[in-house]
Design a protein around this motif. Structure first.
Motif, PDB file in Angstrom:
ATOM      1  N   PRO A   1      -2.081  -8.876  -9.615  1.00 17.46           N
ATOM      2  CA  PRO A   1      -1.302  -7.731 -10.104  1.00 17.46           C
ATOM      3  C   PRO A   1      -2.182  -6.484 -10.123  1.00 17.46           C
ATOM      4  O   PRO A   1      -3.328  -6.546 -10.549  1.00 17.46           O
ATOM      5  N   PRO A   2      -1.653  -5.342  -9.645  1.00 17.12           N
ATOM      6  CA  PRO A   2      -2.486  -4.131  -9.539  1.00 17.12           C
ATOM      7  C   PRO A   2      -2.718  -3.444 -10.887  1.00 17.12           C
ATOM      8  O   PRO A   2      -2.147  -2.406 -11.165  1.00 17.12           O
ATOM      9  N   PHE A   3      -3.572  -4.044 -11.702  1.00 20.39           N
ATOM     10  CA  PHE A   3      -3.981  -3.427 -12.963  1.00 20.39           C
ATOM     11  C   PHE A   3      -5.082  -2.415 -12.682  1.00 20.39           C
ATOM     12  O   PHE A   3      -5.963  -2.660 -11.848  1.00 20.39           O
TER      13      PHE A   3
ATOM     14  N   LEU B   1      -0.583  -1.000 -15.523  1.00 22.09           N
ATOM     15  CA  LEU B   1      -0.200  -1.882 -14.415  1.00 22.09           C
ATOM     16  C   LEU B   1       0.692  -1.073 -13.475  1.00 22.09           C
ATOM     17  O   LEU B   1       1.739  -0.569 -13.888  1.00 22.09           O
TER      18      LEU B   1
ATOM     19  N   LEU C   1       3.434  -0.532 -11.018  1.00 23.55           N
ATOM     20  CA  LEU C   1       4.608  -1.319 -10.630  1.00 23.55           C
ATOM     21  C   LEU C   1       5.296  -0.748  -9.398  1.00 23.55           C
ATOM     22  O   LEU C   1       5.773  -1.491  -8.560  1.00 23.55           O
ATOM     23  N   LEU C   2       5.362   0.580  -9.317  1.00 22.68           N
ATOM     24  CA  LEU C   2       6.061   1.186  -8.192  1.00 22.68           C
ATOM     25  C   LEU C   2       5.169   2.238  -7.544  1.00 22.68           C
ATOM     26  O   LEU C   2       4.476   2.986  -8.228  1.00 22.68           O
TER      27      LEU C   2
ATOM     28  N   ASP D   1       9.382   4.587  -4.682  1.00 24.88           N
ATOM     29  CA  ASP D   1      10.365   3.746  -5.366  1.00 24.88           C
ATOM     30  C   ASP D   1      10.240   2.290  -4.923  1.00 24.88           C
ATOM     31  O   ASP D   1      11.147   1.506  -5.071  1.00 24.88           O
TER      32      ASP D   1
ATOM     33  N   LEU E   1       8.576  -1.453  -5.098  1.00 28.63           N
ATOM     34  CA  LEU E   1       7.894  -2.375  -5.989  1.00 28.63           C
ATOM     35  C   LEU E   1       6.611  -2.860  -5.319  1.00 28.63           C
ATOM     36  O   LEU E   1       6.633  -3.305  -4.176  1.00 28.63           O
ATOM     37  N   VAL E   2       5.481  -2.734  -6.014  1.00 35.02           N
ATOM     38  CA  VAL E   2       4.239  -3.287  -5.481  1.00 35.02           C
ATOM     39  C   VAL E   2       3.803  -4.430  -6.391  1.00 35.02           C
ATOM     40  O   VAL E   2       3.532  -4.225  -7.562  1.00 35.02           O
ATOM     41  N   GLN E   3       3.779  -5.635  -5.818  1.00 33.89           N
ATOM     42  CA  GLN E   3       3.527  -6.805  -6.644  1.00 33.89           C
ATOM     43  C   GLN E   3       2.093  -7.285  -6.569  1.00 33.89           C
ATOM     44  O   GLN E   3       1.748  -8.298  -7.150  1.00 33.89           O
ATOM     45  N   SER E   4       1.243  -6.577  -5.820  1.00 32.55           N
ATOM     46  CA  SER E   4      -0.153  -7.011  -5.719  1.00 32.55           C
ATOM     47  C   SER E   4      -1.025  -5.813  -5.338  1.00 32.55           C
ATOM     48  O   SER E   4      -0.531  -4.778  -4.882  1.00 32.55           O
TER      49      SER E   4
ATOM     50  N   LEU F   1       3.239   0.514 -15.983  1.00 34.79           N
ATOM     51  CA  LEU F   1       3.687  -0.090 -17.233  1.00 34.79           C
ATOM     52  C   LEU F   1       2.548   0.034 -18.241  1.00 34.79           C
ATOM     53  O   LEU F   1       1.419  -0.400 -17.975  1.00 34.79           O
TER      54      LEU F   1
ATOM     55  N   GLN G   1       4.688  -1.681 -22.610  1.00 32.65           N
ATOM     56  CA  GLN G   1       6.110  -1.928 -22.384  1.00 32.65           C
ATOM     57  C   GLN G   1       6.914  -0.675 -22.070  1.00 32.65           C
ATOM     58  O   GLN G   1       8.135  -0.672 -22.122  1.00 32.65           O
ATOM     59  N   GLN G   2       6.229   0.415 -21.752  1.00 33.92           N
ATOM     60  CA  GLN G   2       6.923   1.636 -21.352  1.00 33.92           C
ATOM     61  C   GLN G   2       6.654   1.893 -19.877  1.00 33.92           C
ATOM     62  O   GLN G   2       5.536   1.713 -19.412  1.00 33.92           O
ATOM     63  N   LEU G   3       7.708   2.324 -19.165  1.00 34.03           N
ATOM     64  CA  LEU G   3       7.506   2.728 -17.786  1.00 34.03           C
ATOM     65  C   LEU G   3       7.116   4.197 -17.796  1.00 34.03           C
ATOM     66  O   LEU G   3       7.816   5.027 -18.367  1.00 34.03           O
TER      67      LEU G   3
END
Lengths: 352, 660
Positions: free
Chosen positions: A273-275, A295, A297-298, A301, A303-306, A328, A331-333
């Motif tokens: 995950p791209p932390f 983290l 996430l996008l 627009d 989604l990047v999952q790695s 993220l 818990q806030q975008l």
């Protein structure tokens, strides 16, 4: 019978109507049977190259002219000078490959015959999710000689697009498809006909295709509307292979994480995950408010999952363009726009 | 088309409009039946339209990439809004990788961060929460009592590109599946719609789609059934009932009562209690072996399977009313169901029984030195006549009764010695984990059988129709149908075995200790396949039907890979297999808790320098934690199979498995 039964269950009001439809129920089987009778003579069983393990030597086709033009899937089966086309009445013909459009996985064959029953592509229709459909194909080579193609009944699950991104579907075709809720796409089915319950041609069954996002097999057909132009050009002998659909174009100089001042956690896994590990002080990332432990996430627009996926997305962005990231945090975008520092011509080289 | 749109506004008005449409069409168009198709298509689309705004797409990032050997997809998957305040239900299957982040994509395209609030482990659902600035739309629920097998069922997901949900059409195939937890449909159910709703033709939610399996199979059970025509959904009404608990963040687990029912066939057997686990909800409710369950949760019960099904609907923490019949007395109480039961530990008196029939009670073959029986003065040759005031009829029943009590329990015995009756008291202890003594007295007198016909004895080839395996067996040539025989299934190490060699080793041991040897060969030389566990079950059944088999002494024995296979086989078939004897092997999979009804013992032999030495030590600890008695045997430094001496010691251990 079953459909009438189910409609009855549906509500009292409709149940009353069904009484009015009693006459219809008596010959409810006949419209579908009539559709089948009308479609079957236009379905062709095709035999060609293959036959070795995992490479079947058979598929299906659709008659699209009374002079013997056959629409089928472009596959290894056609990779031979000896293609047999067996009509519904059992007559066997040598078929010649007129041409193919690899971009659409479609091919047109020709047999020497006249007066054949055929679909008129200009009258093909389209359908929406929920439409009842029939599929005709020589799935698993069940039909031999004058045996009729296998008919399967189902519903259009959704009209969607096969996405080209990141190898979700291993196919050159990336366009609109009908996804079906019935297991149609098995050996032998490619080139078969997708037909509405009323017998209108809607699409051509595609090859076996796995959805790498959730490891399921996809049952789908390509709408005739997508194929029509290529098929007409092949028939007319003026088809010119188009270049592959323009891949997502990479700029000459792409933006990099380093240029943005972002350090991600070490990329140890297939899908790390791209932390964000660190943000360089004074960098575009720092100015935009990106922080360690965010983290990503996008990107735009998407989604990047790695970490790898984020890198691949950045390669599509020019080094001077702003980069929109959604992260993220607690818990806030949070949406951030990173404005790259436009380097002066002198140090541009050093940046790259 | 006006009819379709109207469904979203008002169901009854839509129905009325629809009727009009149908009537109008039937007059106007040539084929009336063709309109039935049109009407159906419109109804399908309308039903999906009605729920579409509550069906969301879920995207996840991070987490494990493989679970139980299955490479997890990266999604997207589906969820269903169940509360306007932003609660979304989905299938637990979509979250088994334990993702680092969860994004919910609303039908409008808006993405929101979600957190996992709670998991329902009994029904494989998860509840997610997103923070909303305005209420999310929620669907109407179809009442459970209106569902009928045969009615339309539409499975809805939101996993494809574009802004439309995907649908699959079928019918309701069954109600009350998987212990009453699920409804079943023949619509295509797969990762394309797990977590989405199963709706009726009016667009009311009947259930939430999940992969489920009738067999226990971990977190991915049921996935293999995708698109097979067998799909499951958790009824929406059941879900509504537990939603408040899930919202509070409470993880839900299947509720256990700790009661076992007598009889091998749960479908026909009456619901008579065979055993209650110590400290279990059933024991705390005062239920006793022999009670007949007549009511659970207010519903009448007449067969064993109904007990399983009623419990299957419940969660840990639920209170379930129960009524039992004890003799003529009706006793009502409450079961406070729990998530985990304490494993049962069999109480041990310290005797081996004779296996020959007697007129009265059970004769004592051997008394363990230092055991409670020895302390109470029981001696070999005594006859145990009654236990706790109940007369004793046979060996297996006595084993069962003593084993029901746990260590520490005091029992009252009546013993007859040379005509005189004596009353004794003994305090049970744990089953000893020791190797057997060098010599054991015979288990039966020299009975002369009156049987005229005998089944095949000596070396016998066995054949199970659906399996291609070659199977040899040896039945002692002096086989006597009046004597119960133990069964030893030998699972060879990789490479197979030579029958002549094997027979030469085992024949004298089998003859001396009343043991039938069964030796299947794996279909592939190199290894046992997990499916071959079924073969062992079938072989045991066949042997059991042909010969007089002692249910207390059925053992699977294996070396190396065969030993691992022995564990796999025994863990799957606890009903029949009483022990595993493994050499240089470790258990495959997790051992189930020790069970009061189905005793289980383990013999593990390994060498100090064995590559699996550490795993063996861990396995022993884990088995003991589950209260399974384990005997360990050191084989010196280098790994090897048992010597002749060790083998006869193992056979003596098997001979003592009917200890009590």
């Amino acid at each position: 019978m079953r459909s009438a039964f189910c409609v009855l269950r549906w509500s009292a009001l409709v149940a009353l109507t069904s009484l009015g439809l009693c006459g219809a129920t008596a010959f409810a089987a006949s419209p579908l049977a009539a559709t089948v009778d009308q479609v079957q003579p236009k379905i062709v069983k095709i035999f060609g190259a293959g036959g070795v393990r995992g490479m079947e030597n058979y598929q299906s086709g659709i008659l699209i002219s009374s002079e013997g033009h056959i629409l089928t899937a472009f596959s290894h089966v056609l990779d031979t000078d000896y293609i047999d086309a067996v009509l519904a009445d059992g007559r066997k013909f040598d078929a010649k490959l007129l041409g193919a459009d690899p971009r659409l996985d479609v091919a047109v064959l020709k047999i020497q015959a006249t007066g054949l029953p055929a679909f008129d592509l200009s009258k093909a229709g389209s359908a929406e999710a929920g439409a009842r459909i029939l599929c005709f194909s020589n799935i698993f080579e069940v039909a031999m000689g004058d045996e009729q193609a296998t008919v399967q009944r189902g519903t259009v699950a959704v009209r969607t697009r096969l996405e080209a991104r990141r190898g979700v579907f291993d196919t050159p075709y990336h366009g609109p498809v009908y996804v079906l809720d019935v297991t149609t796409n098995n050996p032998g089915a490619p080139g078969g006909a997708l037909v509405s319950a009323r017998g209108q041609l809607l699409g051509m069954l595609g090859k076996e295709l796995r959805n790498s996002l959730n490891n399921t097999w996809l049952n789908y057909a390509v709408p005739i509307g997508e194929l029509r132009q290529s098929v007409e050009e092949i028939e007319a002998g003026r088809f010119v292979a188009r270049r592959d659909a323009p891949a997502e174009k990479k700029p000459e100089h792409s933006i990099t994480l380093a240029a943005l001042g972002v350090v991600l956690v070490p990329d140890m896994l297939e899908r790390t995950p791209p932390f964000v590990d660190r943000v360089q002080p004074g960098s575009p990332a720092a100015k935009a408010g990106l922080r360690a432990d965010d983290l990503v996430l996008l990107c735009g627009d998407r989604l990047v999952q790695s970490c790898k996926a984020l890198g691949a997305e950045l390669e599509l962005i020019d080094y001077e363009d702003p980069v929109k990231l959604t992260v993220l945090r607690d818990q806030q975008l949070i949406e951030l726009t990173l404005q790259p520092v436009t380097p002066s011509p002198s140090n541009k080289k050093g940046q790259l | 088309m006006s009819g379709i749109r109207a469904w979203q506004i008002n169901a009854s008005r839509a129905a009325a409009i629809f009727v009009l449409t149908v009537v109008a069409c039937s007059a106007a168009v040539r084929g009336i039946a063709a309109d039935e198709t049109t009407a159906e298509e419109q109804a399908f689309a309308a039903a999906v339209d009605r729920v579409a705004s509550s069906v969301v797409q879920i995207e996840t990032t991070g987490g494990r990439e493989q679970v139980e050997g299955l490479l997890l997809g990266t999604g997207p998957t589906t969820g269903l809004v169940v509360d306007p305040q932003g609660y979304i239900i989905s299938s637990a299957f979509n979250f088994i990788g334990n993702p680092a982040s969860i994004l919910v994509r609303l039908p409008s395209g808006k993405r929101m961060a979600a957190r996992l609030v709670a998991t329902d482990h009994a029904r494989m659902l998860v509840l997610l929460k997103v923070d909303v600035d305005r209420p999310l739309p929620v669907c109407e629920v179809a009442p459970r009592n209106q569902m009928r097998v045969g009615q339309w069922a539409i499975a809805v997901g939101r996993t494809f590109a574009g802004d439309r949900p995907n649908m699959a059409v079928g019918i309701l195939s069954a109600l009350d599946r998987i212990s009453g937890r699920a409804i079943q449909t023949d619509a295509a159910v797969s990762p394309n719609n797990y977590g989405g709703p199963l709706v009726d033709i009016q667009g009311r939610v009947m259930g939430v789609l999940v992969p489920l399996s009738a067999q226990p199979g971990g977190q991915i059970a049921g996935m293999e059934l995708y698109d097979s025509g067998i799909g499951f959904a958790i009824p929406a009404e059941d879900l509504q009932r537990v939603l408040p608990r899930l919202k509070k963040g409470e993880d839900l687990h299947p509720g256990l009562a700790g009661v076992s029912i007598q009889g091998a066939n749960q479908f026909t057997a009456p619901p008579i209690v065979a055993a209650c686990r110590a400290k279990s909800p059933a024991a705390l409710a005062g239920i006793k072996p022999g009670d007949r369950i007549v009511e659970l949760g207010g519903r009448p019960i007449s067969r064993a399977i109904q007990v399983r099904d009623e419990l299957g609907r419940c969660y840990a923490g639920d209170k379930l009313s129960v009524v039992v019949l004890r003799g003529k007395q009706r006793i009502a109480s409450d079961l406070a169901l729990v998530e985990k039961l304490e494993p049962h530990q069999h109480g041990f008196l310290g005797v081996l029984p004779m296996r020959s029939e007697t007129d009265e009670g059970v004769a004592v073959r051997y008394v363990y030195p230092g055991s409670p029986a020895a302390a109470a003065g029981v001696a070999a040759g005594d006859v145990l006549v009654s236990l706790a005031g109940e007369s004793i009829h046979d060996r297996l029943e006595l084993m069962q009764t003593i084993g029901m009590s746990e260590p520490g329990a005091e029992i009252a015995l009546e013993v007859r010695r040379s005509g005189a009756l004596r009353k004794l008291k003994a305090t049970l202890v744990a089953t000893p984990e020791e190797l057997p003594p060098v010599d054991l007295p015979a288990a039966h007198e020299n009975v002369k059988s009156h049987a005229v016909e005998r089944p095949a004895v000596g070396a016998v080839r066995l054949k199970i129709p659906e399996h291609n395996n070659k199977v040899w067996s040896y039945v002692p040539t002096g086989y006597d149908p009046e004597i119960p025989y133990g069964v030893l299934v030998w699972l060879h190490p990789p490479g197979g075995y030579e029958w002549e060699e094997l027979l030469a080793r085992w024949k004298p041991l089998c003859d001396k200790h009343d043991l039938i040897l069964v030796a299947p060969k794996s279909t592939t030389q190199s290894r046992w396949m997990p499916e071959e566990a079924m073969l062992v079950d079938r072989l045991l059944m066949q042997v059991g039907m042909t010969y007089n088999v002692d249910p207390a002494r059925i053992v699977v024995h294996g070396y190396e890979g065969g030993g691992a296979m022995a564990f796999l086989t025994a863990f799957r078939n606890r009903q029949m297999i009483r022990a595993v004897a493994a050499v240089e092997a470790v258990p495959v999979g997790s051992a189930p808790d020790n069970d009061p009804q189905f005793r289980f013992s383990v013999y593990l032999a390994s060498a100090e320098k064995s590559p699996s030495a550490r795993s063996v030590r861990q396995a022993v600890a884990s088995l003991r934690k589950k209260k399974i008695p384990v005997v360990t045997k050191g084989l010196g430094e280098t790994p090897r199979y048992l010597s002749d001496e060790e083998l006869s010691e193992l056979v003596r251990w098997i001979d003592m498995l009917d200890r009590m």
